[in-house]
Design a protein around this motif. Structure first.
Motif, PDB file in Angstrom:
ATOM      1  N   GLU A 272      45.035 -11.763  -3.314  1.00  0.00           N
ATOM      2  CA  GLU A 272      46.063 -11.350  -2.336  1.00  0.00           C
ATOM      3  C   GLU A 272      46.784 -12.573  -1.766  1.00  0.00           C
ATOM      4  O   GLU A 272      47.993 -12.550  -1.570  1.00  0.00           O
ATOM      5  CB  GLU A 272      45.435 -10.539  -1.191  1.00  0.00           C
ATOM      6  CG  GLU A 272      45.112  -9.117  -1.592  1.00  0.00           C
ATOM      7  CD  GLU A 272      44.490  -8.321  -0.450  1.00  0.00           C
ATOM      8  OE1 GLU A 272      44.718  -8.665   0.726  1.00  0.00           O
ATOM      9  OE2 GLU A 272      43.773  -7.354  -0.762  1.00  0.00           O
ATOM     10  N   ILE A 273      45.999 -13.627  -1.469  1.00  0.00           N
ATOM     11  CA  ILE A 273      46.606 -14.857  -0.925  1.00  0.00           C
ATOM     12  C   ILE A 273      47.548 -15.463  -1.961  1.00  0.00           C
ATOM     13  O   ILE A 273      48.663 -15.882  -1.636  1.00  0.00           O
ATOM     14  CB  ILE A 273      45.511 -15.865  -0.493  1.00  0.00           C
ATOM     15  CG1 ILE A 273      44.746 -15.297   0.718  1.00  0.00           C
ATOM     16  CG2 ILE A 273      46.121 -17.236  -0.179  1.00  0.00           C
ATOM     17  CD1 ILE A 273      43.558 -16.127   1.158  1.00  0.00           C
ATOM     18  N   ILE A 274      47.117 -15.493  -3.232  1.00  0.00           N
ATOM     19  CA  ILE A 274      47.954 -16.060  -4.304  1.00  0.00           C
ATOM     20  C   ILE A 274      49.267 -15.266  -4.399  1.00  0.00           C
ATOM     21  O   ILE A 274      50.352 -15.851  -4.490  1.00  0.00           O
ATOM     22  CB  ILE A 274      47.191 -16.047  -5.654  1.00  0.00           C
ATOM     23  CG1 ILE A 274      46.009 -17.042  -5.597  1.00  0.00           C
ATOM     24  CG2 ILE A 274      48.124 -16.374  -6.823  1.00  0.00           C
ATOM     25  CD1 ILE A 274      45.062 -16.978  -6.774  1.00  0.00           C
ATOM     26  N   ALA A 275      49.166 -13.938  -4.332  1.00  0.00           N
ATOM     27  CA  ALA A 275      50.371 -13.098  -4.425  1.00  0.00           C
ATOM     28  C   ALA A 275      51.283 -13.298  -3.214  1.00  0.00           C
ATOM     29  O   ALA A 275      52.510 -13.266  -3.338  1.00  0.00           O
ATOM     30  CB  ALA A 275      49.967 -11.631  -4.542  1.00  0.00           C
ATOM     31  N   GLY A 276      50.669 -13.545  -2.043  1.00  0.00           N
ATOM     32  CA  GLY A 276      51.450 -13.678  -0.806  1.00  0.00           C
ATOM     33  C   GLY A 276      52.007 -15.068  -0.565  1.00  0.00           C
ATOM     34  O   GLY A 276      52.793 -15.273   0.366  1.00  0.00           O
ATOM     35  N   SER A 277      51.588 -16.058  -1.388  1.00  0.00           N
ATOM     36  CA  SER A 277      52.067 -17.445  -1.217  1.00  0.00           C
ATOM     37  C   SER A 277      52.527 -17.972  -2.567  1.00  0.00           C
ATOM     38  O   SER A 277      51.880 -18.843  -3.151  1.00  0.00           O
ATOM     39  CB  SER A 277      50.931 -18.330  -0.688  1.00  0.00           C
ATOM     40  OG  SER A 277      50.271 -17.720   0.383  1.00  0.00           O
ATOM     41  N   PRO A 278      53.636 -17.442  -3.102  1.00  0.00           N
ATOM     42  CA  PRO A 278      54.038 -17.853  -4.460  1.00  0.00           C
ATOM     43  C   PRO A 278      54.406 -19.337  -4.527  1.00  0.00           C
ATOM     44  O   PRO A 278      55.099 -19.847  -3.647  1.00  0.00           O
ATOM     45  CB  PRO A 278      55.256 -16.963  -4.764  1.00  0.00           C
ATOM     46  CG  PRO A 278      55.731 -16.468  -3.440  1.00  0.00           C
ATOM     47  CD  PRO A 278      54.561 -16.466  -2.507  1.00  0.00           C
ATOM     48  N   LEU A 279      53.911 -19.997  -5.554  1.00  0.00           N
ATOM     49  CA  LEU A 279      54.182 -21.430  -5.755  1.00  0.00           C
ATOM     50  C   LEU A 279      55.366 -21.599  -6.709  1.00  0.00           C
ATOM     51  O   LEU A 279      55.520 -20.828  -7.656  1.00  0.00           O
ATOM     52  CB  LEU A 279      52.958 -22.125  -6.355  1.00  0.00           C
ATOM     53  CG  LEU A 279      51.697 -22.180  -5.483  1.00  0.00           C
ATOM     54  CD1 LEU A 279      50.513 -22.697  -6.293  1.00  0.00           C
ATOM     55  CD2 LEU A 279      51.908 -23.058  -4.259  1.00  0.00           C
ATOM     56  N   ARG A 280      56.175 -22.622  -6.463  1.00  0.00           N
ATOM     57  CA  ARG A 280      57.278 -22.940  -7.385  1.00  0.00           C
ATOM     58  C   ARG A 280      56.729 -23.598  -8.650  1.00  0.00           C
ATOM     59  O   ARG A 280      57.199 -23.361  -9.756  1.00  0.00           O
ATOM     60  CB  ARG A 280      58.275 -23.864  -6.653  1.00  0.00           C
ATOM     61  CG  ARG A 280      59.536 -24.171  -7.441  1.00  0.00           C
ATOM     62  CD  ARG A 280      60.654 -24.689  -6.542  1.00  0.00           C
ATOM     63  NE  ARG A 280      60.465 -26.047  -6.061  1.00  0.00           N
ATOM     64  CZ  ARG A 280      60.724 -27.151  -6.748  1.00  0.00           C
ATOM     65  NH1 ARG A 280      61.163 -27.071  -7.992  1.00  0.00           N
ATOM     66  NH2 ARG A 280      60.549 -28.348  -6.217  1.00  0.00           N
ATOM     67  N   PHE A 281      55.697 -24.450  -8.487  1.00  0.00           N
ATOM     68  CA  PHE A 281      55.027 -25.085  -9.629  1.00  0.00           C
ATOM     69  C   PHE A 281      53.720 -25.691  -9.132  1.00  0.00           C
ATOM     70  O   PHE A 281      53.507 -25.844  -7.923  1.00  0.00           O
ATOM     71  CB  PHE A 281      55.898 -26.183 -10.277  1.00  0.00           C
ATOM     72  CG  PHE A 281      56.128 -27.356  -9.375  1.00  0.00           C
ATOM     73  CD1 PHE A 281      55.257 -28.435  -9.356  1.00  0.00           C
ATOM     74  CD2 PHE A 281      57.213 -27.372  -8.498  1.00  0.00           C
ATOM     75  CE1 PHE A 281      55.447 -29.498  -8.484  1.00  0.00           C
ATOM     76  CE2 PHE A 281      57.412 -28.434  -7.623  1.00  0.00           C
ATOM     77  CZ  PHE A 281      56.526 -29.500  -7.630  1.00  0.00           C
ATOM     78  N   ILE A 282      52.853 -26.050 -10.089  1.00  0.00           N
ATOM     79  CA  ILE A 282      51.613 -26.801  -9.817  1.00  0.00           C
ATOM     80  C   ILE A 282      51.713 -28.070 -10.659  1.00  0.00           C
ATOM     81  O   ILE A 282      52.147 -28.016 -11.813  1.00  0.00           O
ATOM     82  CB  ILE A 282      50.374 -25.985 -10.232  1.00  0.00           C
ATOM     83  CG1 ILE A 282      50.220 -24.743  -9.343  1.00  0.00           C
ATOM     84  CG2 ILE A 282      49.104 -26.844 -10.182  1.00  0.00           C
ATOM     85  CD1 ILE A 282      49.198 -23.740  -9.851  1.00  0.00           C
TER      86      ILE A 282
END
Length: 510
Positions: A272-282
């Motif tokens: 849920e946290i990953i879905a709620g905090s989308p990253l532009r890149f790693i």
């Protein structure tokens, strides 16, 4: 202004006065105006104590916003020399003496053995007191001694002045001093900013140690040079990573492969946290990222994973995979991203495309030479002015660089040369293998034999014999490890890198 910054003080001129520069989980952000004022005040304080341009200030602080701010503020007018706070007294004595530091900065109340060492060496000590209510990373310095004569060369540092001194990791010899100029570190920050398309809207979550080039330049300076924000954590902690992610809502983060693997280990329960905090890149750098880990990261986070190639002597970045829509090539470290890159033969002449040789670089981010070490410099630079990285690799026709290994790490088994990375990548395809480091094991007849240290995935089992069988179906017989050690944990260096050189000794096998 920071587009072509050549000093750290120019570099932090990029951000709008009220824009957040440094923050920390749970803290009040420090604005760019606040960071600039802090740098100016710190330089004036140091100058008043007789410490001016080019003079060295050792910094021994825990990871976090104060360490980031102190590095920048000190280097704005003198030379920052960050040291690993985990060093023991005899290590501090070596580094402080070797650096000829004029001042040691430690946290107020710090019990670091560095303090007693500095006193023994007659070195001044300043205590740093955080003032978090003024913004994350803000601080005041207090000095034990009365101020003496002011610095003869005070004021802000110039392009050619040394901004940062670090030591090489010294896996095979005495650590060498790498002096990086203001121009070197600003060029590298600019190269990273360009390759990652940073803007003032980016927010980084820094989990890298700040006594290391990767964290200092990619984690802190590159995003600040675009007017972006960096949230500084107390250091990497896989158990806290997702809580930080939920609070900070970063657009990106950078790490070493072991960090990415630890994060993946906890990703399943944090969807849920990953879905709620989308990253532009790693971003991944400082050691090779196994293609299997890259794929798993991209699938888990739904973001591109950019692998880059850096080293201390180049103020970090040399090559980087491009962001979409350009091609990201897993297993390669991408395109030249700053300095020129070539692959040369033993005569120092460039090799035809696709041939394996030593990777060499030259450019504005590359140091001029190791300090007080003519022998090392004679070996490190070619007649054509290229710096020899000590890495072996190939360049494709379209300019993608692939590293096949460190020249020092190549295993010589009775004349057969084996790249440990190739063996790693095969063993990591085994469903039970989580981490793997292939290394040279001394052998009385062959000189060296192939060995591998392995950590298994939680809840999965495998025997040495079965893993060797798996390898022998996929590798030539001489490349199959003669010994496979199944461990709970593989020893790693201070920055979290798995280290091949000296592993046989560390595991008691030499």
């Amino acid at each position: 202004m920071a587009a072509s910054a050549t000093t750290l003080r120019d570099l932090i001129a990029a951000g709008a006065d009220e824009a957040p520069a440094l923050s920390s989980p749970g803290g009040v952000p420090l604005t760019f105006a606040g960071l600039r004022a802090l740098a100016d005040r710190t330089v004036a304080d140091l100058n008043a104590r007789g410490i001016g341009r080019g003079e060295r200030v050792a910094i021994v602080l825990p990871n976090g916003p104060e360490m980031a701010a102190a590095f920048i503020a000190v280097a704005a007018g003198t030379t920052s020399a960050p040291l690993n706070p985990a060093y023991k007294a005899d290590e501090f004595e070596f580094y402080l003496t070797d650096l000829r530091a004029k001042l040691l900065v430690v946290a107020e109340g710090s019990e670091s053995p560095a303090v007693a060492v500095a006193e023994k060496l007659g070195m001044a000590v300043a205590r740093l007191k955080p003032t978090p209510d003024q913004g994350a990373g803000s601080f005041t310095l207090s000095f034990a001694e009365e101020a003496g004569a002011p610095a003869s060369e005070g004021g802000l540092a110039q392009e050619g002045d040394v901004a940062l001194v670090l030591h090489t990791s010294g896996t095979t010899s005495r650590p060498k001093i790498v002096p990086l100029s203001q121009g070197n570190v600003c060029a590298s920050a600019r190269h990273i900013r360009t390759s990652l398309a940073f803007t003032h809207e980016d927010r980084g979550l820094n989990i890298m140690p700040l006594f290391h080039i990767h964290g200092l330049i990619a984690g802190i300076l590159a995003p600040l040079s675009a007017g972006g924000q960096v949230s500084c954590t107390p250091g990497f902690n896989a158990l806290k990573f997702f809580a930080w992610m939920e609070e900070v809502k970063p657009t990106w983060y950078t790490g070493v492969p072991t960090m990415h693997q630890a994060i993946l280990g906890r990703a399943g329960r944090n969807r849920e946290i990953i879905a709620g905090s989308p990253l532009r890149f790693i971003r991944s750098s400082s050691a090779s990222l196994p293609p299997q880990v890259l794929r798993e990261l991209e699938e888990t986070f739904g973001a591109p994973v950019v692998e880059a190639y850096g080293m201390t002597e180049a103020a970090h970045q040399m090559a980087c995979n491009p962001l979409p829509p350009k091609t990201n090539r897993p297993g390669s470290v991408g395109l030249a991203a700053g300095p020129e890159i070539a692959v040369v033969g033993s005569d120092g002449e460039p090799l035809p495309t696709g041939e394996t040789g030593e990777i060499v670089i030259r450019g504005p981010n590359v140091m001029k030479g190791y300090e007080n070490n003519e022998k090392a410099n004679a070996e490190a630079f070619t007649r054509q002015g290229w710096f020899r990285t000590g890495d072996q690799g190939t360049l494709s026709e379209d300019g993608y660089l692939t590293i096949t290994g460190r020249l020092k790490e190549i295993i010589n088994r009775g004349g057969e040369k084996i790249s440990p990375r190739e063996v790693d990548e095969i063993l990591l395809d085994h469903p039970a293998v989580l981490q793997c480091v292939t290394f040279a094991l001394p052998h009385d007849k062959l000189g060296e034999e192939v060995a591998a240290a392995i950590v298994l995935r939680e809840g999965l089992a495998a025997e040495e014999k079965e893993i060797r069988g798996f390898a022998s179906e996929r590798l030539a017989a001489f490349k199959v490890p003669a010994r496979i050690l199944i461990l709970d944990e593989i020893p790693r260096g201070a920055t979290g890198k798995l280290q091949r050189i000296g592993l046989a000794q560390k595991l008691g096998l030499a």
